[in-house]
Each structure stands twice: as structure tokens, then as C-alpha cells.
Scaffold this active site. Structure first.
Site, PDB file in Angstrom:
ATOM      1  N   ASP A 233       0.843  -1.186   0.000  1.00 59.37           N
ATOM      2  CA  ASP A 233       0.000   0.000   0.000  1.00 59.37           C
ATOM      3  C   ASP A 233       0.884   1.243   0.000  1.00 59.37           C
ATOM      4  OD1 ASP A 233      -2.924   1.102   0.628  1.00 59.37           O
ATOM      5  OD2 ASP A 233      -1.509   2.216   1.874  1.00 59.37           O
ATOM      6  N   ASN A 241      -3.061  13.040  -3.366  1.00 57.71           N
ATOM      7  CA  ASN A 241      -4.145  13.509  -4.233  1.00 57.71           C
ATOM      8  C   ASN A 241      -4.711  14.844  -3.774  1.00 57.71           C
ATOM      9  OD1 ASN A 241      -4.141  11.424  -6.108  1.00 57.71           O
ATOM     10  ND2 ASN A 241      -5.495  10.132  -4.889  1.00 57.71           N
ATOM     11  N   ASP A 250      -1.453   9.880  -9.784  1.00 57.74           N
ATOM     12  CA  ASP A 250      -1.258   8.917 -10.867  1.00 57.74           C
ATOM     13  C   ASP A 250       0.226   8.709 -11.156  1.00 57.74           C
ATOM     14  OD1 ASP A 250      -3.970   8.704 -11.067  1.00 57.74           O
ATOM     15  OD2 ASP A 250      -4.148   9.995 -12.841  1.00 57.74           O
ATOM     16  N   ASP A 276      -4.638   2.327  -4.507  1.00 56.94           N
ATOM     17  CA  ASP A 276      -3.205   2.484  -4.265  1.00 56.94           C
ATOM     18  C   ASP A 276      -2.589   1.210  -3.694  1.00 56.94           C
ATOM     19  OD1 ASP A 276      -4.680   2.746  -1.939  1.00 56.94           O
ATOM     20  OD2 ASP A 276      -3.178   3.996  -0.956  1.00 56.94           O
TER      21      ASP A 276
END
Length: 391
Positions: A233, A241, A250, A276
Site C-alpha cells: 500500500d 491527491n 497517478d 493504491d
């Protein structure tokens, strides 16, 4: 009476010759019909073989199947001693030739990509090593609309047996079918790739991951070999973000996917599990070896950190460019055989538990299913506290 008999005899003689002439004409007409019937039978047989060839070629889903179908059915249409099929795919040109050592065998020769692929007629057999004997050869251009996608070349060793106009017409018809079949093969390959590939990272998607893990777990049970799973993770991905935008998020995912793919072995399978989270399947791998792979992944991630060493700090970038992000990852490790693991779903569940323990334990670390900490790498407690406050 004598004169009348003579005239009647002369009339009979003329009638006899007329009947004889008509009989010859009828015989010639019957012979011509027989020849036309034989030619029609040959044409029908050629058309049937051509239809079978087109059907087999069109049914191919891979380039190898296409070439095998073509070389298996094509000799019944046009006689040849050597065939060369060159296909331009992904900036490469592959040539398929029936093998000489084993009948029906195929050999594939990678060729350098030409600078100009417009004038491909006449290249044909010159693209591959030529036999010592002479002969006749002909080339057929393969194209879809205005795009050249390759060429097909046939060769005969008999110098007195050139390719006829009818044979060239047949080759042109087969070439059109082969061109469409190549396009179908490419379309099928793209669809197959999209079906199992994550669009952002280029890794395997969740569906492909589940299928491969199930298959590997069955092999593990059958052959009594170890199998390990890493669940990974990206730490504080929501912060990336929220603070720098989804493009930065991204970029962080794609960069980590690239790093992970470079670090693992060729036999390992890397997939994007979702969001993620990533997963790495380690076939035939002991638990300690899996920990080593997990540590290599973390080392590669740490090597990409920014110069000042602070989490998520932006490295200098040109205006409009995405920031260079220094991310960390938490990794959970599970292995089989294990008393708690009896299926591939159990393996995922235990790896998830280990991943959750790593995140609860401070992130940027590796945890195993027993809860024992195998590796702890927190660069700066203040940075972690700042990120927790920001989230």
C-alpha cells in the site's frame, strides 16, 4: 430412270458429307464442353481450397496460428518451394518460413525495422537468406486501407515454371484475406491485453491477479511448493491527491509500478490490486526469500526519495511539470503452506492482515502474518506526525 438414279445418288452423297461434317462439329463441340467442364471442375476445386484457406486464416487468433494455417492450406492452391511471410508489428518485422529440416516446421527470423516501409514490393525474399539455386519468385503486398503491414513472397526453384497470371490473381486474393486476418489478430491481441492489464500502470489488473493466484495456489498444493504473496500500500496516498492533485497521484502510482516491476524477479507477478494497493505473487518462494524481495522493493522506493529526505516534498521542477514525489510503502507478507491458509482467498486475507498491521504500526515498514516485525524504516517521526495531522 438411270439419270434420276444418278441425281438421287449425288444428293445422298452430299447429304452424307453434310452429316459427316455436322458429326465432326458436334464432336468438337463435345470436346470443347468437356475441356470447359474439366476447367470448371478445377476452378471449383481451387475455389473450394481457397475458401478453406481463407476460413482457416481468418479463424486464427495469433500470428503463429495464422502462419500455420496459411502454410498448411496454401500449397493446395499454388505450388511453391519456399514461402516468406513478413509482418510489420510494433516497429519490428518478423519473417516466417517453412523449415527445410522438418517438413511443416516454421522458423521465425527477427529483422531490423526498415526506415521506409512504403516500397515493400520486391523486397520479399531479399529480406532473408537466399538459396543457392535460381528460380522464380513473386511478391504480394499486404495492406489494410493505405497502410502497408507486410508482404508475402513465394519462390519456385524450377526456372522453366514461372508464376502465371492466374496464380498471381489467386495470390492477390489470399493476400487480401491475410491482411484482414493480421488486423484481426492485432485487434484480438489488444483486446486480450486490455482485458488483463491495468490502464494506468500497465500491470496486471485485479481479475488477472485473482486468476493467476488461484492457479499458482493449486500448483502449490499439488506439488508441495511454497508460495508467498506481498500486499503493498502506498502510504498517505490520499494526501498526495488532496495536496498536489490526482495527476501527481497517478504519477506516484506509475512510478512505483515501474520500480516494483524492475526489482522483482522475472518469475514474479506484479499486479495492481486496486486503488493504491499492489500485489506481488512469488511462486516457489520461501518466506525469508519473500521478505528479501519486500526489502528490495522498499530500498528501491527509498532510493527515489527527494534530496532533502522529507516525505512528499516537491523536488524542483519546470513550470507545468508534475512534481517528483518521495513516497513510502507498507508491505504485508503471507506465505503458504500455513495452518491458517487453505485457499488463495485465505492467502490474500492473511497478507491483508499483515499489511494492516504494518499501517497501524507506523507505515513504511514490512509485517508478516505472525505479526513479527521484519523491517522498520521510518525516516523521520516528525514527517509522519505531519502527514497524520494533514490527513
Amino acid at each position: 430412270r438411270l439419270i434420276e438414279a444418278i441425281h438421287q445418288g449425288l444428293d445422298n452423297r452430299r447429304a452424307f458429307f453434310q452429316i459427316l461434317n455436322l458429326s465432326k462439329q458436334l464432336e468438337e463441340a463435345n470436346h470443347a464442353c468437356s475441356l470447359e467442364r474439366d476447367q470448371l471442375a478445377v476452378s471449383n476445386q481451387t475455389l473450394r481450397r481457397l475458401t478453406e484457406c481463407v476460413q482457416q486464416v481468418s479463424a486464427a487468433l495469433t500470428t503463429e496460428e495464422l502462419v500455420q494455417a496459411l502454410t498448411a492450406s496454401f500449397p493446395s492452391i499454388v505450388a511453391y518451394d519456399r514461402i516468406c511471410l513478413s509482418i510489420f508489428q510494433e516497429n519490428a518485422r518478423w519473417v516466417h518460413i517453412p523449415g527445410v529440416a522438418a517438413e511443416g516446421a516454421l522458423t521465425c527470423h527477427p529483422l531490423t525495422t526498415p526506415d521506409h516501409t512504403e516500397d515493400i514490393e520486391g523486397q520479399g525474399m531479399s529480406a532473408v537468406p537466399q538459396p543457392a539455386h535460381g528460380g522464380h519468385h513473386t511478391d504480394v503486398s499486404l495492406h489494410v486501407l493505405d497502410h502497408h503491414i507486410g508482404f508475402m513472397s513465394l519462390e519456385r526453384s524450377d526456372t522453366h515454371h514461372a508464376f502465371s497470371l492466374q496464380e498471381r490473381d489467386l495470390l492477390a486474393m489470399v493476400g487480401n484475406s491475410v491482411s484482414l486476418a493480421i488486423r484481426n489478430v492485432e485487434a484480438h491481441r489488444r483486446v486480450q491485453t486490455l482485458a488483463v492489464t491495468d490502464g494506468l500502470t500497465g500491470l496486471l489488473n485485479h481479475r488477472a491477479f485473482s486468476s493467476i493466484l488461484s492457479r499458482e495456489f493449486i500448483k502449490t498444493k499439488r506439488y508441495q511448493k511454497p508460495l508467498c504473496l506481498l500486499m503493498i500500500d502506498v502510504d498517505y496516498f490520499k494526501v498526495i491527491n488532496d495536496r498536489w492533485g490526482h495527476q501527481a497521484g497517478d504519477k506516484a502510482l506509475t512510478e512505483f509500478a515501474r520500480l516494483c516491476s524492475e526489482v522483482v524477479r522475472d518469475v514474479d507477478i506484479v499486479a495492481r490490486y486496486g486503488g493504491d494497493e499492489f500485489a506481488v505473487i512469488l511462486p516457489d518462494t520461501e518466506f525469508r526469500q519473500a521478505l528479501t524481495v519486500a526489502e528490495r522493493i522498499q530500498d528501491a522506493v527509498h532510493a527515489q526519495q527527494s534530496v532533502d529526505g522529507k516525505s512528499y516534498e516537491l523536488a524542483p521542477a519546470e513550470p507545468g511539470a508534475l512534481p517528483e514525489l518521495a513516497v513510502t510503502v507498507s508491505i504485508g507478507v503471507a506465505s503458504s503452506p500455513h495452518p491458517l491458509i487453505s485457499s488463495s482467498d485465505d492467502l490474500i486475507s492473511e497478507a491483508d492482515k499483515a499489511l494492516y498491521a504494518a499501517k497501524e504500526g507506523g507505515r513504511d515498514r514490512i509485517e508478516m502474518i505472525e505479526g513479527e516485525c521484519a523491517s522498520l524504516r521510518i525516516r523521520d517521526p516528525d514527517d509522519v506526525a505531519c502527514m497524520e495531522a494533514a490527513s
